[in-house]
Design an enzyme around this catalytic site. Structure first.
Site, PDB file in Angstrom:
ATOM      1  N   LYS A   1       0.857  -1.193   0.000  1.00 15.45           N
ATOM      2  CA  LYS A   1       0.000   0.000   0.000  1.00 15.45           C
ATOM      3  C   LYS A   1       0.890   1.239   0.000  1.00 15.45           C
ATOM      4  O   LYS A   1       1.839   1.318   0.789  1.00 15.45           O
ATOM      5  CB  LYS A   1      -0.889   0.016   1.247  1.00 15.45           C
ATOM      6  CG  LYS A   1      -1.948  -1.060   1.192  1.00 15.45           C
ATOM      7  CD  LYS A   1      -2.872  -1.025   2.366  1.00 15.45           C
ATOM      8  CE  LYS A   1      -4.016  -2.007   2.177  1.00 15.45           C
ATOM      9  NZ  LYS A   1      -3.604  -3.357   1.705  1.00 15.45           N
TER      10      LYS A   1
ATOM     11  N   ASP B   1      -1.646  -2.112  -4.084  1.00 16.22           N
ATOM     12  CA  ASP B   1      -3.046  -2.223  -3.659  1.00 16.22           C
ATOM     13  C   ASP B   1      -3.752  -0.875  -3.841  1.00 16.22           C
ATOM     14  O   ASP B   1      -3.106   0.175  -3.859  1.00 16.22           O
ATOM     15  CB  ASP B   1      -3.124  -2.581  -2.170  1.00 16.22           C
ATOM     16  CG  ASP B   1      -2.769  -4.036  -1.873  1.00 16.22           C
ATOM     17  OD1 ASP B   1      -2.706  -4.849  -2.810  1.00 16.22           O
ATOM     18  OD2 ASP B   1      -2.555  -4.344  -0.689  1.00 16.22           O
TER      19      ASP B   1
ATOM     20  N   ARG C   1      -5.426  -5.967 -11.014  1.00 18.25           N
ATOM     21  CA  ARG C   1      -6.216  -6.884 -10.170  1.00 18.25           C
ATOM     22  C   ARG C   1      -7.581  -6.225  -9.982  1.00 18.25           C
ATOM     23  O   ARG C   1      -7.652  -5.088  -9.512  1.00 18.25           O
ATOM     24  CB  ARG C   1      -5.547  -7.074  -8.806  1.00 18.25           C
ATOM     25  CG  ARG C   1      -6.431  -7.837  -7.819  1.00 18.25           C
ATOM     26  CD  ARG C   1      -6.059  -7.570  -6.363  1.00 18.25           C
ATOM     27  NE  ARG C   1      -4.758  -8.081  -6.019  1.00 18.25           N
ATOM     28  CZ  ARG C   1      -3.999  -7.545  -5.043  1.00 18.25           C
ATOM     29  NH1 ARG C   1      -4.418  -6.485  -4.363  1.00 18.25           N
ATOM     30  NH2 ARG C   1      -2.830  -8.051  -4.767  1.00 18.25           N
TER      31      ARG C   1
ATOM     32  N   THR D   1     -11.662 -12.309  -6.091  1.00 21.05           N
ATOM     33  CA  THR D   1     -12.996 -12.409  -5.494  1.00 21.05           C
ATOM     34  C   THR D   1     -13.210 -13.799  -4.929  1.00 21.05           C
ATOM     35  O   THR D   1     -12.594 -14.763  -5.409  1.00 21.05           O
ATOM     36  CB  THR D   1     -14.083 -12.103  -6.552  1.00 21.05           C
ATOM     37  OG1 THR D   1     -15.375 -12.222  -5.952  1.00 21.05           O
ATOM     38  CG2 THR D   1     -14.015 -13.018  -7.766  1.00 21.05           C
TER      39      THR D   1
ATOM     40  N   ARG E   1     -11.474  -4.889   8.100  1.00 18.24           N
ATOM     41  CA  ARG E   1     -12.075  -4.936   6.759  1.00 18.24           C
ATOM     42  C   ARG E   1     -12.628  -6.332   6.477  1.00 18.24           C
ATOM     43  O   ARG E   1     -13.657  -6.480   5.838  1.00 18.24           O
ATOM     44  CB  ARG E   1     -11.062  -4.518   5.685  1.00 18.24           C
ATOM     45  CG  ARG E   1     -10.781  -3.014   5.683  1.00 18.24           C
ATOM     46  CD  ARG E   1     -10.097  -2.559   4.418  1.00 18.24           C
ATOM     47  NE  ARG E   1      -8.723  -2.991   4.324  1.00 18.24           N
ATOM     48  CZ  ARG E   1      -7.689  -2.355   4.880  1.00 18.24           C
ATOM     49  NH1 ARG E   1      -7.876  -1.242   5.555  1.00 18.24           N
ATOM     50  NH2 ARG E   1      -6.463  -2.820   4.737  1.00 18.24           N
TER      51      ARG E   1
HETATM   52  C1  LIG Z   1      -6.414 -11.009  -3.403  1.00 16.77           C
HETATM   53  C2  LIG Z   1      -7.274  -9.857  -2.982  1.00 16.77           C
HETATM   54  C3  LIG Z   1      -6.742  -8.589  -2.950  1.00 16.77           C
HETATM   55  C4  LIG Z   1      -7.538  -7.496  -2.595  1.00 16.77           C
HETATM   56  N1  LIG Z   1      -7.026  -6.227  -2.684  1.00 16.77           N
HETATM   57  C5  LIG Z   1      -7.826  -5.174  -2.461  1.00 16.77           C
HETATM   58  C6  LIG Z   1      -7.378  -3.836  -2.676  1.00 16.77           C
HETATM   59  O1  LIG Z   1      -6.237  -3.575  -3.054  1.00 16.77           O
HETATM   60  N2  LIG Z   1      -8.252  -2.824  -2.442  1.00 16.77           N
HETATM   61  C7  LIG Z   1      -9.557  -3.052  -2.033  1.00 16.77           C
HETATM   62  O2  LIG Z   1     -10.311  -2.094  -1.875  1.00 16.77           O
HETATM   63  N3  LIG Z   1      -9.995  -4.302  -1.817  1.00 16.77           N
HETATM   64  C8  LIG Z   1      -9.184  -5.361  -2.011  1.00 16.77           C
HETATM   65  N4  LIG Z   1      -9.659  -6.634  -1.804  1.00 16.77           N
HETATM   66  C9  LIG Z   1     -10.950  -6.840  -1.100  1.00 16.77           C
HETATM   67  C10 LIG Z   1     -12.153  -6.777  -2.022  1.00 16.77           C
HETATM   68  O3  LIG Z   1     -12.356  -5.462  -2.462  1.00 16.77           O
HETATM   69  C11 LIG Z   1     -13.410  -7.277  -1.305  1.00 16.77           C
HETATM   70  O4  LIG Z   1     -13.683  -6.469  -0.202  1.00 16.77           O
HETATM   71  C12 LIG Z   1     -13.352  -8.710  -0.839  1.00 16.77           C
HETATM   72  O5  LIG Z   1     -12.676  -9.528  -1.741  1.00 16.77           O
HETATM   73  C13 LIG Z   1     -14.775  -9.287  -0.644  1.00 16.77           C
HETATM   74  O6  LIG Z   1     -15.454  -9.270  -1.857  1.00 16.77           O
HETATM   75  P1  LIG Z   1     -15.778 -10.564  -2.731  1.00 16.77           P
HETATM   76  O7  LIG Z   1     -15.419 -10.258  -4.143  1.00 16.77           O
HETATM   77  O8  LIG Z   1     -15.124 -11.755  -2.161  1.00 16.77           O
HETATM   78  O9  LIG Z   1     -17.362 -10.685  -2.736  1.00 16.77           O
HETATM   79  P2  LIG Z   1     -18.484 -10.640  -1.547  1.00 16.77           P
HETATM   80  O10 LIG Z   1     -19.742 -10.495  -2.306  1.00 16.77           O
HETATM   81  O11 LIG Z   1     -18.093  -9.642  -0.554  1.00 16.77           O
HETATM   82  O12 LIG Z   1     -18.319 -12.070  -0.954  1.00 16.77           O
HETATM   83  C14 LIG Z   1     -18.668 -13.247  -1.657  1.00 16.77           C
HETATM   84  C15 LIG Z   1     -18.524 -14.447  -0.724  1.00 16.77           C
HETATM   85  O13 LIG Z   1     -17.156 -14.609  -0.378  1.00 16.77           O
HETATM   86  C16 LIG Z   1     -17.002 -14.980   0.980  1.00 16.77           C
HETATM   87  N5  LIG Z   1     -16.297 -13.906   1.699  1.00 16.77           N
HETATM   88  C17 LIG Z   1     -15.986 -12.674   1.239  1.00 16.77           C
HETATM   89  N6  LIG Z   1     -15.302 -11.961   2.160  1.00 16.77           N
HETATM   90  C18 LIG Z   1     -15.195 -12.775   3.235  1.00 16.77           C
HETATM   91  C19 LIG Z   1     -14.599 -12.633   4.518  1.00 16.77           C
HETATM   92  N7  LIG Z   1     -13.969 -11.513   4.881  1.00 16.77           N
HETATM   93  N8  LIG Z   1     -14.680 -13.672   5.371  1.00 16.77           N
HETATM   94  C20 LIG Z   1     -15.286 -14.823   5.026  1.00 16.77           C
HETATM   95  N9  LIG Z   1     -15.870 -15.013   3.827  1.00 16.77           N
HETATM   96  C21 LIG Z   1     -15.834 -14.016   2.952  1.00 16.77           C
HETATM   97  C22 LIG Z   1     -18.408 -15.195   1.505  1.00 16.77           C
HETATM   98  O14 LIG Z   1     -18.737 -16.556   1.292  1.00 16.77           O
HETATM   99  C23 LIG Z   1     -19.232 -14.293   0.620  1.00 16.77           C
HETATM  100  O15 LIG Z   1     -20.566 -14.688   0.539  1.00 16.77           O
HETATM  101  C24 LIG Z   1      -8.886  -7.719  -2.190  1.00 16.77           C
HETATM  102  C25 LIG Z   1      -9.430  -8.994  -2.245  1.00 16.77           C
HETATM  103  C26 LIG Z   1      -8.661 -10.062  -2.642  1.00 16.77           C
HETATM  104  C27 LIG Z   1      -9.279 -11.418  -2.721  1.00 16.77           C
END
Ligand SMILES: Cc1cc2nc3c(=O)[nH]c(=O)nc-3n(C[C@H](O)[C@H](O)[C@H](O)COP(=O)(O)OP(=O)(O)OC[C@H]3O[C@@H](n4cnc5c(N)ncnc54)[C@H](O)[C@@H]3O)c2cc1C
Length: 308
Positions: free
Chosen positions: A96, A130, A180, A222, A284
């Site tokens: 970051k 990030d 990403r 995701t 988060r």
């Molecule tokens: C490799 C990676 C890098 C990332 N980098 C950034 C970044 O640089 N900036 C940024 O703003 N965000 C970042 N994120 C976070 C991202 O923005 C989301 O907040 C996060 O991935 C949750 O969204 P989702 O796509 O999994 O979908 P959602 O709709 O939030 O979740 C879908 C399903 O995934 C599972 N899930 C999701 N989150 C969790 C959790 N915390 N605990 C348990 N189960 C969960 C649940 O089963 C949920 O129903 C990153 C995520 C990943 C995977």
């Protein structure tokens, strides 16, 4: 509401002190953070590699307020890159810019980034910048573009919840930048970000199609089976082979889905955070899933009970 509250609480230094000094919460944070030291993170990378996945190491920290802290973060990153090379594990790094001193000035921060990128390039590795809250979006993109003009060893992140993201993607693709795609993890106002989950999801799918069609190697980060299914279907329809992009997931989340994708022949990279400054990252993760808060509260109560 709960999400917004948790994301606000993530900024509280008082809560940070209370949570990070509590033995029960420290143990619970292990679900998302394998350890505070680089050695623990490297062990987690090894385990991912054995399971057929690559990794991205994130040395936890953000919004540093002194140059010394930013320089310490920079050193932690060059050490992580060196350790990855000397141990022969397969991992890049994610960082970051506010951890590298973005709040202390663009020129200072870009110089820290340059040092890390130089080392990454020498070692044949890659650095992902990030994306943080919207107060930093413009400056992060400007710095990544500057860095990308000097090396291909850098990429960044685009958040599907921001209205501006399609335009940002087009600009980054024009310079060949690896992206990403994520939904977005911060608390943003409806003036700049889709307030409804279904609109964020729809935008993620739209942006995913632009990325995969660009034929540059991108990452879809995701845990959402609907997003993953949309991407696998689109890539099959467009004859985009499974080695032309990767899925990314966070350490400790949907491990079942990670191995399922590996079995299906997709590339999967696990984001592995380590370090002492795990509180905002942990908050988060709680904010992303209400069930995590319940689990956390129950364990806190159970863990605290004997002492009461
Ligand atoms: C490799 C990676 C890098 C990332 N980098 C950034 C970044 O640089 N900036 C940024 O703003 N965000 C970042 N994120 C976070 C991202 O923005 C989301 O907040 C996060 O991935 C949750 O969204 P989702 O796509 O999994 O979908 P959602 O709709 O939030 O979740 C879908 C399903 O995934 C599972 N899930 C999701 N989150 C969790 C959790 N915390 N605990 C348990 N189960 C969960 C649940 O089963 C949920 O129903 C990153 C995520 C990943 C995977």
């Amino acid at each position: 509401m709960l999400r917004a509250l948790l994301l606000e609480l993530a900024k509280s230094s008082r809560l940070r002190r209370r949570i990070t000094s509590h033995g029960v919460t420290r143990r619970m944070a292990r679900r998302f953070v394998p350890g505070e030291e680089l050695g623990a993170a490297i062990e987690a990378v090894r385990a991912c590699n054995r399971a057929g996945m690559t990794a991205s190491l994130d040395h936890l920290g953000e919004n540093v307020v002194t140059r010394e802290d930013a320089e310490r973060a920079r050193t932690a990153y060059t050490e992580a890159l060196e350790r990855v090379a000397s141990d022969g594990v397969d991992s890049n790094v994610s960082l970051k810019l506010t951890h590298l001193g973005l709040d202390l000035g663009d020129e200072f921060c870009v110089e820290q980034l340059r040092i890390i990128l130089r080392r990454a390039q020498e070692l044949g590795n890659f650095v992902r910048v990030d994306m943080e809250g919207s107060a930093y979006t413009d400056r992060t993109l400007q710095m990544v573009k500057r860095a990308r003009a000097e090396t291909a060893a850098v990429g960044t992140v685009i958040q599907a919840y921001l209205y501006r993201s399609e335009e940002d993607i087009r600009e980054l693709l024009a310079i060949g930048c690896r992206i990403r795609l994520v939904k977005g993890a911060y608390n943003e106002p409806s003036q700049i970000a889709f307030p409804r989950k279904k609109d964020v999801d729809a935008n993620f799918i739209k942006l995913m199609k632009i990325l995969l069609s660009s034929r540059i190697y991108h990452a879809l980060a995701t845990h959402d089976p609907k997003m993953i299914e949309a991407a696998t279907r689109f890539s099959a329809e467009q004859n985009i082979s499974r080695d032309k992009f990767e899925f990314q997931m966070l350490y400790g989340i949907r491990v079942d889905l990670q191995s399922q994708l590996v079995k299906q022949g997709y590339r999967v990279r696990v984001y592995i955070p380590f370090g002492r400054d795990w509180f905002p990252y942990f908050m988060r993760r709680l904010a992303e899933r209400p069930a995590n808060v319940l689990f956390f509260a129950k364990n806190l109560f159970r863990g605290a009970a004997p002492a009461a």
